[in-house]
Design an enzyme around this catalytic site. Structure first.
Site, PDB file in Angstrom:
ATOM      1  N   TYR A   1      -2.032  -0.520  10.933  1.00  0.00           N
ATOM      2  CA  TYR A   1      -2.126  -1.195   9.625  1.00  0.00           C
ATOM      3  C   TYR A   1      -0.917  -0.857   8.758  1.00  0.00           C
ATOM      4  CZ  TYR A   1      -3.346  -1.687   4.684  1.00  0.00           C
ATOM      5  OH  TYR A   1      -3.310  -1.978   3.333  1.00  0.00           O
TER       6      TYR A   1
ATOM      7  N   THR B   1       0.826  -1.208   0.000  1.00  0.00           N
ATOM      8  CA  THR B   1       0.000   0.000   0.000  1.00  0.00           C
ATOM      9  C   THR B   1       0.862   1.262   0.000  1.00  0.00           C
ATOM     10  OG1 THR B   1      -1.482   1.278   1.427  1.00  0.00           O
ATOM     11  CG2 THR B   1      -0.094  -0.309   2.527  1.00  0.00           C
ATOM     12  N   ASP B   2       0.299   2.353  -0.481  1.00  0.00           N
ATOM     13  CA  ASP B   2       0.990   3.650  -0.399  1.00  0.00           C
ATOM     14  C   ASP B   2       0.989   4.190   1.030  1.00  0.00           C
ATOM     15  OD1 ASP B   2      -1.706   4.297  -0.196  1.00  0.00           O
ATOM     16  OD2 ASP B   2      -1.666   5.900  -1.685  1.00  0.00           O
ATOM     17  N   GLU B   3       0.193   3.578   1.920  1.00  0.00           N
ATOM     18  CA  GLU B   3       0.090   4.111   3.285  1.00  0.00           C
ATOM     19  C   GLU B   3       1.399   3.946   4.061  1.00  0.00           C
ATOM     20  OE1 GLU B   3      -3.603   3.402   5.324  1.00  0.00           O
ATOM     21  OE2 GLU B   3      -4.665   3.110   3.433  1.00  0.00           O
TER      22      GLU B   3
ATOM     23  N   LYS C   1       2.188  -3.216   7.308  1.00  0.00           N
ATOM     24  CA  LYS C   1       2.498  -3.387   5.890  1.00  0.00           C
ATOM     25  C   LYS C   1       3.943  -2.934   5.606  1.00  0.00           C
ATOM     26  CE  LYS C   1       0.209  -4.590   2.978  1.00  0.00           C
ATOM     27  NZ  LYS C   1      -0.120  -5.957   2.451  1.00  0.00           N
TER      28      LYS C   1
HETATM   29  P1  NAD Z   1      -9.436  -7.613   2.193  1.00  0.00           P
HETATM   30  O1  NAD Z   1      -9.448  -7.335   3.656  1.00  0.00           O
HETATM   31  O2  NAD Z   1     -10.663  -7.361   1.382  1.00  0.00           O
HETATM   32  O3  NAD Z   1      -9.040  -9.132   1.949  1.00  0.00           O
HETATM   33  C1  NAD Z   1      -7.979  -9.740   2.610  1.00  0.00           C
HETATM   34  C2  NAD Z   1      -8.091 -11.242   2.428  1.00  0.00           C
HETATM   35  O4  NAD Z   1      -6.979 -11.833   3.128  1.00  0.00           O
HETATM   36  C3  NAD Z   1      -9.373 -11.848   3.033  1.00  0.00           C
HETATM   37  O5  NAD Z   1      -9.955 -12.758   2.132  1.00  0.00           O
HETATM   38  C4  NAD Z   1      -8.878 -12.549   4.286  1.00  0.00           C
HETATM   39  O6  NAD Z   1      -9.650 -13.696   4.614  1.00  0.00           O
HETATM   40  C5  NAD Z   1      -7.452 -12.921   3.894  1.00  0.00           C
HETATM   41  N1  NAD Z   1      -6.585 -13.070   5.073  1.00  0.00           N
HETATM   42  C6  NAD Z   1      -6.428 -12.195   6.091  1.00  0.00           C
HETATM   43  N2  NAD Z   1      -5.602 -12.714   7.024  1.00  0.00           N
HETATM   44  C7  NAD Z   1      -5.232 -13.936   6.563  1.00  0.00           C
HETATM   45  C8  NAD Z   1      -4.422 -14.964   7.082  1.00  0.00           C
HETATM   46  N3  NAD Z   1      -3.830 -14.852   8.287  1.00  0.00           N
HETATM   47  N4  NAD Z   1      -4.257 -16.100   6.358  1.00  0.00           N
HETATM   48  C9  NAD Z   1      -4.874 -16.240   5.145  1.00  0.00           C
HETATM   49  N5  NAD Z   1      -5.687 -15.318   4.627  1.00  0.00           N
HETATM   50  C10 NAD Z   1      -5.855 -14.161   5.318  1.00  0.00           C
HETATM   51  O7  NAD Z   1      -8.182  -6.790   1.623  1.00  0.00           O
HETATM   52  P2  NAD Z   1      -7.969  -6.168   0.178  1.00  0.00           P
HETATM   53  O8  NAD Z   1      -8.530  -4.807   0.160  1.00  0.00           O
HETATM   54  O9  NAD Z   1      -8.381  -7.157  -0.841  1.00  0.00           O
HETATM   55  O10 NAD Z   1      -6.383  -6.013   0.171  1.00  0.00           O
HETATM   56  C11 NAD Z   1      -5.548  -7.019  -0.396  1.00  0.00           C
HETATM   57  C12 NAD Z   1      -4.099  -6.574  -0.301  1.00  0.00           C
HETATM   58  O11 NAD Z   1      -3.928  -5.358  -1.010  1.00  0.00           O
HETATM   59  C13 NAD Z   1      -3.643  -6.295   1.130  1.00  0.00           C
HETATM   60  O12 NAD Z   1      -2.329  -6.776   1.271  1.00  0.00           O
HETATM   61  C14 NAD Z   1      -3.673  -4.779   1.248  1.00  0.00           C
HETATM   62  O13 NAD Z   1      -2.740  -4.320   2.177  1.00  0.00           O
HETATM   63  C15 NAD Z   1      -3.334  -4.379  -0.164  1.00  0.00           C
HETATM   64  N6  NAD Z   1      -3.855  -3.076  -0.597  1.00  0.00           N
HETATM   65  C16 NAD Z   1      -5.189  -2.791  -0.447  1.00  0.00           C
HETATM   66  C17 NAD Z   1      -5.657  -1.569  -0.903  1.00  0.00           C
HETATM   67  C18 NAD Z   1      -7.118  -1.217  -0.799  1.00  0.00           C
HETATM   68  O14 NAD Z   1      -7.473  -0.056  -1.073  1.00  0.00           O
HETATM   69  N7  NAD Z   1      -7.985  -2.134  -0.433  1.00  0.00           N
HETATM   70  C19 NAD Z   1      -4.780  -0.653  -1.500  1.00  0.00           C
HETATM   71  C20 NAD Z   1      -3.423  -0.997  -1.628  1.00  0.00           C
HETATM   72  C21 NAD Z   1      -2.972  -2.216  -1.186  1.00  0.00           C
HETATM   73  P1  TYD Z   2     -10.844   3.790   4.129  1.00  0.00           P
HETATM   74  O1  TYD Z   2     -11.793   3.305   3.070  1.00  0.00           O
HETATM   75  O2  TYD Z   2     -10.946   3.208   5.500  1.00  0.00           O
HETATM   76  O3  TYD Z   2      -9.379   3.627   3.525  1.00  0.00           O
HETATM   77  P2  TYD Z   2      -7.949   4.132   4.134  1.00  0.00           P
HETATM   78  O4  TYD Z   2      -8.122   4.519   5.539  1.00  0.00           O
HETATM   79  O5  TYD Z   2      -7.109   2.914   3.964  1.00  0.00           O
HETATM   80  O6  TYD Z   2      -7.528   5.279   3.260  1.00  0.00           O
HETATM   81  O7  TYD Z   2     -11.011   5.365   4.280  1.00  0.00           O
HETATM   82  C1  TYD Z   2     -10.826   6.233   3.176  1.00  0.00           C
HETATM   83  C2  TYD Z   2     -10.963   7.643   3.687  1.00  0.00           C
HETATM   84  O8  TYD Z   2     -12.322   7.853   4.111  1.00  0.00           O
HETATM   85  C3  TYD Z   2     -10.107   7.941   4.911  1.00  0.00           C
HETATM   86  O9  TYD Z   2      -9.636   9.288   4.819  1.00  0.00           O
HETATM   87  C4  TYD Z   2     -11.055   7.811   6.082  1.00  0.00           C
HETATM   88  C5  TYD Z   2     -12.372   8.229   5.488  1.00  0.00           C
HETATM   89  N1  TYD Z   2     -13.581   7.579   6.066  1.00  0.00           N
HETATM   90  C6  TYD Z   2     -14.653   8.366   6.515  1.00  0.00           C
HETATM   91  O10 TYD Z   2     -14.628   9.601   6.466  1.00  0.00           O
HETATM   92  N2  TYD Z   2     -15.756   7.718   7.007  1.00  0.00           N
HETATM   93  C7  TYD Z   2     -15.828   6.360   7.090  1.00  0.00           C
HETATM   94  O11 TYD Z   2     -16.860   5.823   7.586  1.00  0.00           O
HETATM   95  C8  TYD Z   2     -14.733   5.576   6.626  1.00  0.00           C
HETATM   96  C9  TYD Z   2     -14.767   4.071   6.693  1.00  0.00           C
HETATM   97  C10 TYD Z   2     -13.622   6.230   6.106  1.00  0.00           C
END
Ligand code: NAD
Ligand code: TYD
Length: 355
Positions: free
Chosen positions: A153, A128-130, A157
């Site tokens: 989180y 992630t960019d975070e 990461k």
């Molecule tokens: P998500 O929470 O929707 O899905 C995560 C999946 O991982 C779930 O199916 C969960 O069951 C599985 N999981 C969690 N812990 C586990 C464990 N101990 N063993 C096996 N499986 C496990 O997450 P996502 O949004 O699909 O994110 C996927 C990846 O992409 C993550 O690594 C996240 O950090 C990264 N990412 C997400 C975003 C975003 O905006 N969602 C952006 C950048 C990077």
């Molecule tokens: P989120 O979807 O939790 O992603 P991340 O924290 O990983 O960026 O949140 C996106 C943005 O929206 C973040 O600035 C927090 C804000 N947010 C709200 O304002 N209200 C909400 O209920 C949630 C879940 C997020």
């Protein structure tokens, strides 16, 4: 090629599998997921019957389960999506994030380096960019921006990214990393901003906006992220990191207003009725102000460009949630969780499955 995907029942992993399993019958995709609250097997219905797809329930934080899996399957490519992924949950309970994201990644790397001819295989780490922390009003994250995570989180990461790079240097492994901005699209668990707001709008519930709603995220449609990962696997270089982003910065208020207007148009409601649901609540502790990505390294090296604009992606996403009520009910219902435990409870990594 044997491809082991971790976390393929979650948001990004399931969209990735829906995109690439049908297109690539020459590869076998083994989906390894512990089926946490964030997973939904309904997300995989379209691929679960395909002969090049298999599912195994396993917890990557469990060393024994990971070792068994790697010994049995000897993957040539690992694409590591699995993580605890929600910042608010990491504030409420950070331990699970260390277990899944740090210990889990470490277990995968340990098992990976012990495979026969490990140096010929590839480990792709999805991050992630975070990890870079917060930007002020100007500038972009590049691949050389120093790490400065704000939440448990993002710290977990960041730690996992460091382990991936350290294992590459120390043990001569082939690794690649992608650090992506905020994703949105179908099949995202409704705790994240965009699906939460869509479902609250449908039910006419208040739309909770943290602080003043002026925090900025760079939104990317999930299929564009999947394509970026695929491009890096095929066109990228070993040991390299690629930032992925859509050049689509929006304040949270702007995102929620757009959602109000799109849901209003799609459901035949007056926009003002939905805009009136916006509601400002206490800010998130350690809330990063702004994320913005410079993705030029990825674009130049791998020829990647996002296909969706924010407007086209949001429209598709709203339509998907309106059309897929069974999926929404499945992630919300206790009955579904009970079904998972009944069908998968107590089955370890060696269990062959057909979900
Ligand atoms: P998500 O929470 O929707 O899905 C995560 C999946 O991982 C779930 O199916 C969960 O069951 C599985 N999981 C969690 N812990 C586990 C464990 N101990 N063993 C096996 N499986 C496990 O997450 P996502 O949004 O699909 O994110 C996927 C990846 O992409 C993550 O690594 C996240 O950090 C990264 N990412 C997400 C975003 C975003 O905006 N969602 C952006 C950048 C990077
Ligand atoms: P989120 O979807 O939790 O992603 P991340 O924290 O990983 O960026 O949140 C996106 C943005 O929206 C973040 O600035 C927090 C804000 N947010 C709200 O304002 N209200 C909400 O209920 C949630 C879940 C997020």
């Amino acid at each position: 090629m044997k491809i082991l995907i971790t976390g393929g029942a979650g948001f990004i992993g399931s969209n990735f599998l829906n995109r690439f399993v049908p297109r690539h019958p020459e590869h076998v995709f083994l989906n390894v997921d512990c089926l946490s609250y964030a997973a939904n097997l309904k997300s995989l219905e379209a691929v679960s019957g395909l002969s090049n797809y298999r599912f195994v329930r396993a917890d990557i934080a469990d060393q024994g389960q990971v070792e068994t899996l790697f010994r049995e399957h000897e993957p040539e490519l690992v694409i590591h999506f699995a993580a605890e992924s929600h910042v608010d949950r990491s504030i409420a309970g950070p331990r699970a994030f260390v277990m899944a994201n740090v210990v889990g990644t470490f277990n995968l790397l340990e098992a990976f380096r012990q495979l026969p001819d490990a140096g010929a295989r590839l480990f792709h780490h999805v991050s992630t960019d975070e990890v870079y922390g917060s930007l002020g009003p100007e500038g972009f994250f590049t691949e050389t921006t120093p790490y400065d995570p704000s939440s448990p989180y993002s710290a977990s990461k960041a730690a996992s990214d460091h382990f991936v790079r350290a294992f590459a240097r120390t043990y001569g492994l082939r690794v690649r990393l992608t650090n992506c901005s905020n994703n949105y699209g179908p099949r995202q668990f409704p705790e994240k901003l965009i699906p939460l707001m869509i479902l609250n709008l449908v039910e006419r519930k208040p739309l909770p906006i943290y602080g003043q709603g002026l925090n900025v995220r760079d939104w990317l449609y999930v299929d564009d992220h999947s394509d970026a990962i695929w491009a890096v696997i095929h066109e990228g270089r070993d040991g390299e990191t690629y930032n992925v982003g859509g050049n689509t910065e929006r304040t949270n208020v702007a995102v929620v207003e757009t959602l109000c207007r799109v849901v209003a148009a799609e459901t035949g409601v007056e926009p003002d009725e939905l805009l009136g649901l916006m509601h400002y609540v206490k800010d998130r502790p350690g809330h990063d102000l702004r994320y913005a990505i410079d993705a030029s390294k990825l674009c130049d090296a791998c020829g990647w460009q996002p296909a969706e604009t924010f407007e086209s992606g949001i429209h598709k996403t709203v339509r998907w949630y309106l059309d897929n009520d069974a999926w929404v009910q499945a992630v919300r219902s206790g009955e579904y969780r009970g079904w998972i435990e009944h069908n998968y409870g107590g089955r370890g990594a060696a269990a062959k499955d057909d979900a």
